[in-house]
Design an enzyme around this catalytic site. Structure first.
Site, PDB file in Angstrom:
ATOM      1  CD  GLU A   1      -2.132  -2.171   1.125  1.00 25.25           C
ATOM      2  OE1 GLU A   1      -1.021  -2.654   1.417  1.00 25.25           O
ATOM      3  OE2 GLU A   1      -3.136  -2.867   0.926  1.00 25.25           O
TER       4      GLU A   1
ATOM      5  CG  HIS B   1      -9.554  -6.865   8.446  1.00 27.63           C
ATOM      6  ND1 HIS B   1      -8.670  -7.426   9.329  1.00 27.63           N
ATOM      7  CD2 HIS B   1      -9.012  -7.019   7.211  1.00 27.63           C
ATOM      8  CE1 HIS B   1      -7.636  -7.918   8.660  1.00 27.63           C
ATOM      9  NE2 HIS B   1      -7.810  -7.684   7.380  1.00 27.63           N
TER      10      HIS B   1
END
Lengths: 358, 411
Positions: free
Chosen positions: A87, A156
């Site tokens: 990322e 998450h």
């Protein structure tokens, strides 16, 4: 040339559905949020050759959540790019691509992973136009699912609405319906500034009624403008993303008891449509904010502060109450997870407390 | 204890000087040209020099072993390096006078790199670097006045004083970046745009030996290699990441090999012509679709990491002096071009005086120019602002967002 009454009605409803409630639209079709996002990407890529999509699994896998289904097949390797699971690197690359003349759509598989790249979102993208005194602009879109899903655990499930909407230099949107998703994503891609699009995984499969206008290739929604999903005179409920559904469900239940809620779908978090909220509170005199994220420094906190600082304060008959996620990392066990996310009964309880009714 | 200290510092000294000195002990560097061209009025129009030996990683052919330098280039490179040297020296003084605040990272000693790189770049190429960016801003087109005024935070600054030392930009120059390492994947992204748009450009992304260990660099190398991006990653190895010598920060100090599967070149960064030839090679390589390269340019900085760092707690003054006296890039180039009759000593002296005057003028402007009006703090937050008001310190005095600039990369 004669125009049929039906077409006039559809046209009118298209216009109405944009500024009022989607449920009032004389609709032509149903569209899932997933398909709305997909067509937004497709249409913008077709319209502008410099628009491209990059992220994990966006190409050959058709997208982790199938948002980019069919795009790689149609546009190929150059415009739909599978990235490694890095990322920080690929967000930086996306920013550089935006500086260098392209309009990247950088997907984070979920915004939880954007934390690894947040330096690029905030320092490399959002601040550059200002630091350069307007010399270098960064027309980039960061998009992906945000907030709680179902059973995915603490790492998450975080909502990043507060973190990103705090930053000047960014624009931040949080769509609820398919109309929102399509119109806001298209607007984001066309925008010359960095935009964060906070989607919601659980909404991807949800179908909404959409007018013909929404289906058209040039349907965009203005950034920074909220929409009143449901009119009401007793109390204002303000929400964004999936919490709008929650607020609407609570509103329906409350209507059965004679309480009419005005539900505002924020659509944008930065800029925040203070005007629409203030106007509504002046009308209803009561306010409850609804969100799934954590309470401290949340979107509700910001709304409350703004209302208190506005002329609407003097119209309030009760303190502003926030309905939020529970102030803990998200647990996995099903009943606990449900307890950690606001449910309709939480909103109903808050409304009744505010209105001092049983 | 003193003897131990001296021992450690001498060891450090020799290690660093060895890293900077390119040659073997028998210093075979040619000072004199072996081929000259037509003489005209006491000077030649061009001369050929030997470049400093390169070290290669996963490459068979090195950059050119010779470099032809025209008289014009000789004068240009000399002037450019002197301007940067003078500019940085003036910045140092301004900082001590508190006319420059916050961070100020000086480039003195490293001039041959930005001048050499720019000499090879074409108009379609881009550069991005970290915070030691004053020299880069200059060669990429920012005027001396605009650089100095940016340092003092005034209206005539590159960014109207809104950026400061670390945030200078111009067309094809993407800063000036304050977060160590962040500029490297961003640079790879610019290269992606070059490839995508088929504009034939490359992007040079610079970083220091300190940043060379950042994870995002490896993420950038990986993607650049996978996508064959025309990116040249350059480590300006000046021996120290702030106060930490390369040996203490990096398990491997062979920065030109750190790209692993990405080929690399080590270059003597004190020789402007060697740098130029290396970049010419890179442009050739990258524009023929071969993908990225990782360069390590060995150099040295005379000042500390920044103005807050005296730069003497982790290295000896002797070491700094040694480099100044034997490896100074401006001195070396001056010897080259005078020795080759490309220029006369008088001509260079004239340039020195002109440079001094230019920089002194710029300093004067930088000190006397005004800051932008306070209202301008609300200008150019967005290219396409949605709201026109920006909240102030209280809700009672909002600012009005205004658009002022001419965007350099509008698209």
């Amino acid at each position: 040339m004669a125009i049929s009454a039906t077409r006039i009605a559809k046209r009118l409803s298209g216009v109405l559905s944009q500024s009022f409630s989607t449920s009032r639209a004389a609709t032509a079709s149903q569209l899932t949020v997933r398909d709305a996002l997909n067509s937004a990407l497709d249409e913008e890529m077709e319209r502008d050759e410099t628009v491209f999509l990059m992220g994990e699994e966006v190409a050959q896998y058709d997208g982790a959540y199938k948002i980019s289904r069919g795009l790689w097949k149609k546009y190929g390797d150059k415009r739909v790019i599978d990235t490694p699971i890095t990322e920080s690197g690929f967000a930086g690359i996306a920013v550089g691509a935006a500086m260098g003349g392209l309009r990247p759509v950088c997907e984070f598989m979920t915004f939880n992973f954007s934390m690894q790249a947040i330096d690029h979102v905030v320092n490399s993208a959002s601040k550059t136009f200002y630091m350069s005194a307007g010399l270098i602009h960064v027309p980039i879109v960061f998009r992906g699912p945000n907030g709680a899903a179902a059973g995915v655990g603490a790492q998450h499930s975080q909502c990043f609405a507060s973190w990103y909407s705090q930053c000047p230099g960014l624009k931040v949107v949080s769509p609820y319906s398919s109309e929102d998703a399509k119109g806001l994503l298209k607007a984001a891609i066309r925008d010359p500034d960095p935009v964060v699009v906070l989607e919601n995984e659980l909404l991807y499969g949800t179908s909404f009624d959409v007018s013909d206008e929404v289906l058209s290739k040039d349907f965009v929604l203005p950034l920074g403008k909220a929409v009143v999903e449901r009119e009401g005179q007793h109390i204002t409920l303000v929400a964004h993303s999936r919490a709008v559904m929650l607020a609407l469900e609570a509103a329906t239940a409350l209507a059965g008891e004679g309480v009419e809620c005005e539900v505002i779908n924020l659509r944008s978090l930065r800029p925040l449509d203070e005007e629409t909220i203030v106007k509504s509170v002046i009308k209803t005199h009561n306010l409850v904010t609804v969100e799934q994220g954590w309470p401290q420094c949340g979107i509700g906190s910001e709304i409350c502060a703004r209302v208190v600082e506005s002329p609407a304060y003097h119209y309030l008959e009760s303190p502003v109450i926030r309905v939020t996620g529970v102030d803990v990392p998200m647990p996995y066990a099903k009943s606990l997870e449900i307890a950690c996310i606001p449910q309709p009964h939480d909103v109903i309880k808050a409304v009744k407390k505010v209105l001092k009714i049983k | 204890l003193l003897r131990d200290e001296i021992k450690i510092k001498t060891e450090m000294l020799s290690k660093i000087v060895r890293a900077v000195v390119t040659q073997s002990q028998s210093n075979k560097r040619a000072l004199a040209p072996f081929m000259t061209s037509v003489r005209r009025g006491g000077t030649v129009t061009e001369a050929t020099f030997q470049t400093q030996p390169y070290k290669l990683h996963r490459l068979d052919e090195p950059p050119s072993t010779t470099s032809i330098c025209s008289r014009d280039d000789a004068l240009l490179f000399y002037r450019q390096m002197q301007i940067i040297r003078r500019l940085e020296s003036a910045s140092s003084n301004l900082y001590k006078e508190k006319a420059i605040r916050g961070f100020c990272h000086l480039y003195s000693g490293q001039e041959a790199i930005c001048v050499g790189v720019k000499a090879a770049l074409r108009s379609q190429d881009s550069v991005i670097t970290a915070y030691r960016d004053h020299g880069w801003a200059y060669v990429m087109g920012c005027s001396i006045v605009s650089i100095m005024a940016e340092l003092t935070g005034r209206t005539q600054g590159v960014a109207r004083g809104k950026g400061g030392s670390m945030h200078m930009y111009t067309k094809n120059f993407y800063g000036g970046n304050g977060i160590v390492g962040a500029q490297v994947p961003v640079g790879a992204g610019v290269a992606l745009a070059n490839k995508y748009l088929e504009n034939g450009g490359i992007c040079v992304a610079l970083y220091g030996d300190g940043a060379a260990n950042q994870g995002q660099l490896y993420e950038a190398y990986n993607m650049a290699k996978l996508m064959s991006l025309p990116a040249v990653f350059i480590c300006e190895n000046n021996g120290y990441g702030m106060g930490t010598s390369v040996d203490r920060a990096s398990a491997s100090t062979n920065y030109y090999t750190r790209g692993d599967y990405v080929p690399g070149i080590w270059i003597d960064g004190m020789d402007v012509l060697s740098v130029r030839e290396a970049i010419r090679y890179c442009i050739d390589y990258c524009t023929s679709g071969k993908g990225p390269l990782v360069l390590e340019v060995a150099t040295y900085r005379y000042h500390g990491h920044s103005m807050s760092d005296p730069g003497t707690s982790y290295r000896t003054r002797d070491e700094i002096q040694e480099v100044r006296q034997t490896r100074d890039p401006i001195m070396l180039f001056k010897d080259h071009i005078i020795g080759a009759d490309l220029v006369t000593a008088d001509e260079l002296k004239k340039i020195d005086n002109e440079v001094r005057k230019e920089v002194d003028e710029a300093v004067k402007i930088a000190k006397t120019d005004k800051e932008i009006a306070v209202q301008e703090l609300a200008t150019d937050v967005y290219l396409n602002p949605v709201e026109t008001t920006i909240r102030g310190t209280t809700p009672f005095d909002p600012y009005t967002h205004r658009r002022l600039s001419k965007v350099a990369n509008l698209h």
